[in-house]
Design an enzyme around this catalytic site. Structure first.
Site, PDB file in Angstrom:
ATOM      1  N   GLU A   1      -3.942   1.423  -6.222  1.00  0.00           N
ATOM      2  CA  GLU A   1      -3.015   0.359  -6.594  1.00  0.00           C
ATOM      3  C   GLU A   1      -2.826   0.403  -8.093  1.00  0.00           C
ATOM      4  OE1 GLU A   1      -0.252  -1.317  -6.220  1.00  0.00           O
ATOM      5  OE2 GLU A   1      -1.103  -1.937  -4.281  1.00  0.00           O
TER       6      GLU A   1
ATOM      7  N   CYS B   1       0.872  -1.174   0.000  1.00  0.00           N
ATOM      8  CA  CYS B   1       0.000   0.000   0.000  1.00  0.00           C
ATOM      9  C   CYS B   1       0.902   1.215   0.000  1.00  0.00           C
ATOM     10  CB  CYS B   1      -0.908   0.010   1.227  1.00  0.00           C
ATOM     11  SG  CYS B   1      -1.992   1.457   1.300  1.00  0.00           S
TER      12      CYS B   1
END
Length: 221
Positions: free
Chosen positions: A104, A2
């Site tokens: 992402e 992340c």
């Protein structure tokens, strides 16, 4: 992993959602939160929950150089209870890192396509995090890392890792002031139910951390 996320809610919404009584000093929403920046977290001080800012990128209390933080924005939840950098933090220094979506980058034939990922039926949510205090030569830092896990079924086509997203009903348990054994904390994370997610494509404008406005989250066809 992340590496970027958003937090667009107003302060009152955050206080109500996480049961915080005291105002949040210097809170500002952000469309593009990046490593090295101050991020909003919730901890329990033994008396009450408190919201405040930690720098994203863990600098362990024993580190000689604060620059190690740029290598420690994430920690693998499967092994954190075994690693010297995280083991004692799993026992005593757990936190909630507040978000309302994360980014992402999905590999495609044309390159990497950024996607904005949200939790269905939840505006605000919390990543499982760890924090620490570092002091050296008169300087003090409070820093954090986001715990990650293997991608669930939804995320597998986008990336092989994802942040640990805590179900609402166990957020307080994660930051309970009662000490957990490191292995117990690891088992706690392994037992979590998947959260339903949704995703859409955004422009590569979000790739630059300096870009921080509504264009970061604007869907593209």
């Amino acid at each position: 992993m992340c590496g970027r996320y958003t937090l667009l809610a107003d302060e009152l919404e955050i206080l109500q959602e996480f049961g915080i009584d005291q105002p949040i000093k210097d809170y500002q929403p952000s469309y593009n939160i990046a490593p090295g920046q101050d991020v909003l977290a919730v901890v329990h001080d033994g008396k009450e929950k408190r919201a405040g800012h930690l720098r994203w990128g863990l600098v362990p209390s024993w580190a000689d150089d604060e620059r190690i933080g740029y290598k420690m924005i994430n920690a693998r939840s499967e092994t954190a209870h075994q690693k010297p950098s995280f083991k004692q933090l799993m026992a005593r220094k757990r936190c909630l890192i507040i978000a309302d979506s994360f980014y992402e980058w999905m590999k495609t034939e044309e390159g990497k396509q950024p996607k904005r990922i949200q939790v269905k039926d939840r505006g605000l949510f919390a990543f499982a995090g760890l924090w620490d205090k570092w002091e050296q030569q008169g300087k003090t830092l409070f820093t954090c890392t986001i715990l990650t896990r293997e991608a669930n079924t939804f995320m597998q086509d986008i990336h092989h890792r994802m942040p640990v997203i805590l179900p609402k009903e166990i957020e307080d348990e994660w930051i309970s002031p009662q000490k957990m054994q490191p292995q117990e904390a690891g088992g706690f994370l392994e037992s979590l139910d998947d959260q339903a997610l949704s995703a859409y494509d955004v422009a590569d404008y979000v790739n630059a951390a300096k870009n921080n406005d509504e264009q970061c989250i604007k869907p593209i066809a």
